[in-house]
Design an enzyme around this catalytic site. Structure first.
Site, PDB file in Angstrom:
ATOM      1  N   HIS A   1       0.801  -1.205   0.000  1.00 35.00           N
ATOM      2  CA  HIS A   1       0.000   0.000   0.000  1.00 35.00           C
ATOM      3  C   HIS A   1       0.837   1.259   0.000  1.00 35.00           C
ATOM      4  O   HIS A   1       0.546   2.193  -0.733  1.00 35.00           O
ATOM      5  CB  HIS A   1      -1.083   0.057   1.067  1.00 35.00           C
TER       6      HIS A   1
ATOM      7  N   ARG B   1     -10.995 -10.524 -11.426  1.00 36.74           N
ATOM      8  CA  ARG B   1      -9.838  -9.993 -12.140  1.00 36.74           C
ATOM      9  C   ARG B   1      -8.819 -11.105 -12.366  1.00 36.74           C
ATOM     10  O   ARG B   1      -8.984 -12.213 -11.877  1.00 36.74           O
ATOM     11  CB  ARG B   1      -9.221  -8.836 -11.372  1.00 36.74           C
TER      12      ARG B   1
ATOM     13  N   HIS C   1      -6.152   1.609 -11.421  1.00 43.36           N
ATOM     14  CA  HIS C   1      -5.827   2.285 -12.680  1.00 43.36           C
ATOM     15  C   HIS C   1      -6.305   3.740 -12.641  1.00 43.36           C
ATOM     16  O   HIS C   1      -5.629   4.623 -13.150  1.00 43.36           O
ATOM     17  CB  HIS C   1      -6.436   1.551 -13.872  1.00 43.36           C
TER      18      HIS C   1
END
Lengths: 272, 540
Positions: B215, B429, B368
């Site tokens: 992160h 995904r 994204h």
């Protein structure tokens, strides 16, 4: 400015930031480790320490009774990649002697005439694991089990090394140019079926998975059906049972016919 | 004052060339798994491309930008020659060499494990060695930034550190510390297995180590963007920075709270206790604070520019802003994408809401939008702003620059909004193909097609960006003049020592890492029953 001490109780920035951080950690820890575990009504804790350990992720047995064992034997073979990859020459030699008793079904050169698997050039880990499972009872077969129970661990490694050492024989594959069925190249994503080749070669090899090219269609179909019915249960974590259960009978036949028609000499295995 | 132009330029050029290649791969991936293309017969190709795309975009590209920008800031803000230029070049070649070493096994299909490694998947050791070289190279940069600041401080006792350098060094420390998680994972867990010394791996512990990096790395990517918000944007649009102090507080807050929050990436993993998941979730909420401070400060700074240009009333200042200026456009787009991406992030950080979108395309859409959108569009702005100073040639094609930024913004929205949507519908995904003929997936087909077109728009925009820079190399030489950073409304005269140095905040960052990570790591490390057999990729 340069003379101001940074790490000092006289520096308000130091005192406030450290106290705020400490207070925040304590508050959040109290919430996450004590208050929230107790907020879950379906879990009973022996005390506050028990709640904290639970929230911290310390594994505890929540039930005093013994875990429920399955009513059948499961495979206890642990395969790691490369564990049988470089056998000594004596091992191959000993394996050749032991394998004389296998020849009646699996063929004198490891190529079967009897709808049994062709073992010539099969990965050592595959032969070793199946022999272990036959011996332990995780896989049961009226013909194979009596052979396997007599073999020691070293015998099995030797046999596996011998068959892995033999060259794959092409055999006769008149239909090897037929198109790949979709179940083989793509699997069925919505039913959780990966392409066969993601474990069995073509795309990737996973330890313990055999190559299938040129194997008997009857054998492949029978094994898939046994996986689907739960009659064969020595696949780790039900990997093959989950796949086979979700396959239709037509797909099982297509996959079996397709692999039977392929030549094992052209197997794509990415070797490092 | 930019005496090491070639150094900065080398970093930027390599970064953008790699970016162009990875962008093409990304668009190919979107096309290949959309209904526009029949199923791949070999999904391994998809994962190979995905690994290359992620490794370049996640590690090589932003690291090179941060390093190049950092070297530029060090010279321009401190107004002193770079200390240790040879080390800087050595680190550049380490990063470049590492990227090449990592990409060789990836392109051969020996390392299709994705850039997040995913143990127990194990790739060819060269892949990890390449990534380690890249990180070690970037650590040299971390050290150089610290040394340059120290040299300057010694020569300028009592003078406030220029904001750009203060933020730059904060970003470098954040990276130095956060990269340790992945380094520990690779060195202690993965490499012994990849090199064949061991055949089992503690996948849970590896994932916890990776979350340490995963992160905070986002905030490392974000740093150049935030530095640009504070130190380039107000100057470029003819305004002033609203508050220098607020900027410093934002950067030190990032340093402190970006780190102890990574376990929200393993919410669905059973090996971490629910209590620690809650603690990390709570700290993740805190990280919104410096972003909200930044949004406030930058909006105020932009308003100052609008009012200086004669804007009146509540919204009148918006109209008179220099919208033909690419930097103005970039920051506006960046904020819109940051807003949407941040709102989506609130779902991801919440333990309960996350379960609805866990491992779906929502996550892909989210990062994204934040990284590819809000962050990268400011990388473009940084390049546009610095290029004339690096090359000594002006970038004259403002129309092309504006069109490029518009297309990037539109492309990113068109790509990521449908992604979020199909994620809510449950589309997983990291899949090479989907059966759109199934009634369950058919409603998702149109969104996926739209999203793929977004990807194509991004490719066009990306190559327009490269074209702007390439054309900028061909214009006649001019004097770019002195490079200036934004000036605050009240330029700092005296800054508290806590906001002029990083020691206190690095200390708190390490302390919070200990409180939030020590037990989960220790617990898994001492247990004997947590290892699983490794799954070697591309090899038997």
């Amino acid at each position: 400015m340069a003379s101001e001490p940074l790490f000092s109780r006289r520096n308000p920035w130091f005192v406030i930031s450290v106290s705020l951080t400490a207070a925040l950690v304590l508050l959040v820890a109290a919430l996450g480790m004590i208050l929230l575990p107790y907020a879950q009504k379906d879990i009973k804790f022996a005390g506050i320490w028990d709640a904290i350990c639970s929230a911290a992720g310390v594994p505890t047995a929540r039930s005093a009774s013994a875990p429920i064992e399955p009513g059948f034997k499961t495979s206890d073979v642990v395969l790691t990649s490369g564990m049988l990859s470089h056998p000594p020459a004596e091992s191959i030699g000993r394996g050749a002697t032991i394998a004389l008793q296998c020849a009646i079904c699996h063929g004198p050169s490891g190529v079967s005439q009897a709808q049994s698997p062709n073992l010539a050039g099969q990965y050592a880990s595959v032969v070793f694991k199946q022999l272990q499972d036959f011996k332990s009872g995780a896989r049961v077969n009226a013909v194979m089990t009596p052979f396997a129970v007599k073999l020691s661990d070293q015998d099995m490694k030797d046999v596996a090394a011998y068959y892995a050492y033999l060259p794959r024989l092409p055999g006769y594959h008149p239909a090897s140019d037929q198109p790949q069925p979709r179940i083989v190249i793509n699997g069925a994503p919505l039913r959780g079926i990966a392409p066969c080749g993601s474990c069995h070669g073509r795309i990737d090899n996973k330890t313990g998975s055999p190559w299938l090219e040129g194997q008997s269609a009857v054998y492949i179909r029978t094994q898939l059906e046994m996986f689907a019915r739960g009659d064969r249960r020595n696949d780790i974590s039900q990997q093959m049972r989950n796949v086979a259960r979700a396959m239709t009978p037509e797909e099982i036949q297509q996959a079996a016919d397709y692999y039977a028609s392929q030549s094992p000499t052209g197997i794509h295995t990415t070797m490092r | 004052m930019l005496s090491n132009k070639r150094l900065v330029l080398a970093h930027f050029l390599l970064a953008f060339v790699l970016f162009g290649v990875a962008l093409l791969l990304g668009a190919w991936q979107m096309y290949i798994r959309s209904p526009l293309h029949p199923w791949l017969s070999n999904p391994e190709l998809y994962y190979r491309s995905l690994t290359a795309h992620g490794t370049v975009m996640g590690y090589a590209f932003p690291t090179l930008i941060a390093m190049g920008f950092g070297y530029a800031i060090s010279q321009l803000a401190l107004k002193q020659p770079l200390v240790g230029p040879r080390w800087a070049w050595a680190s550049f070649f380490l990063v470049a060499g590492g990227a090449v070493v990592a990409m060789i096994p990836v392109s051969l299909g020996w390392a299709s494990v994705l850039y997040t490694f995913y143990p127990p998947l194990i790739a060819n050791p060269l892949f990890y060695i390449g990534v380690v070289l890249l990180v070690v190279g970037s650590w040299i940069w971390v050290a150089l930034m610290s040394i340059n600041l120290r040299v300057w401080k010694r020569a300028n006792p009592g003078v406030p550190v220029p904001l750009a350098m203060f933020a730059n060094v904060a970003g470098s420390y954040l990276w130095g510390w956060t990269a340790i998680g992945a380094a520990l994972e690779v060195l202690l867990q993965i490499l012994p297995v990849a090199l064949g010394f061991k055949h089992t791996i503690d996948a849970g512990l590896s994932r916890v180590f990776f979350s340490w990096t995963l992160h905070a790395i986002v905030y490392f990517w974000l740093m150049p963007t935030y530095i640009a918000y504070y130190t380039i944007v107000p100057r470029a649009i003819g305004g002033k920075l609203y508050s220098d102090t607020m900027a410093r507080i934002s950067f030190i807050l990032f340093l402190v709270v970006a780190m102890p929050i990574g376990i929200h990436h393993v919410f669905a993993d059973p090996e971490v206790g629910a209590g620690f998941k809650f603690i990390h979730s709570a700290f993740t909420a805190l990280v919104a604070l410096p972003t909200l401070l930044t949004v406030f400060t930058i909006c105020a700074s932009v308003e100052i520019a609008g009012r200086l240009r004669g804007g009146k009333g509540i919204f009148g200042w918006l109209k008179v802003l220099p919208w033909q200026n690419p930097i103005m456009l970039a920051v506006a787009f960046s904020f819109v994408m940051l807003g949407f991406g941040g709102a989506g992030g609130l779902i991801n950080m919440s333990y309960q809401l996350d379960t609805t979108i866990h491992n779906t395309q929502w996550i892909t859409g989210h990062f994204h939008l934040i990284f590819g959108g809000a962050i990268v569009i400011m990388y473009f702005a940084i390049a546009y702003d610095l290029w004339p100073h690096l090359t000594g040639r002006a970038l004259t094609d403002l129309r092309l620059m504006r069109a490029q930024l518009w297309l990037w913004f539109i492309g990113m929205i068109v790509t990521t909004f449908p992604w979020h949507w199909v994620g809510i519908l449950g589309m997983p995904r990291r899949m090479a193909f989907f059966d759109y003929t199934s009634p369950e997936l058919q409603p998702e087909a149109i969104s996926v097609i739209v999203s793929a077109f977004g990807g194509f728009i991004l490719v066009i925009s990306g190559f327009m960006f490269l074209a702007v820079l390439a054309r900028g190399m061909m214009t006649p030489r001019t004097q770019a003049g002195e490079y200036r950073f934004s000036v605050a409304v009240h330029p700092p005269v005296r800054v508290p020592v806590a906001l002029n140095s990083h020691g206190l905040w690095v200390g708190l960052m390490i302390a919070l890492t200990l409180t939030n990570y020590a037990f989960p790591i220790f617990d898994l490390a001492v247990r004997k029953d947590t290892s699983v057999p490794a799954v070697y990729v591309g090899a038997r």
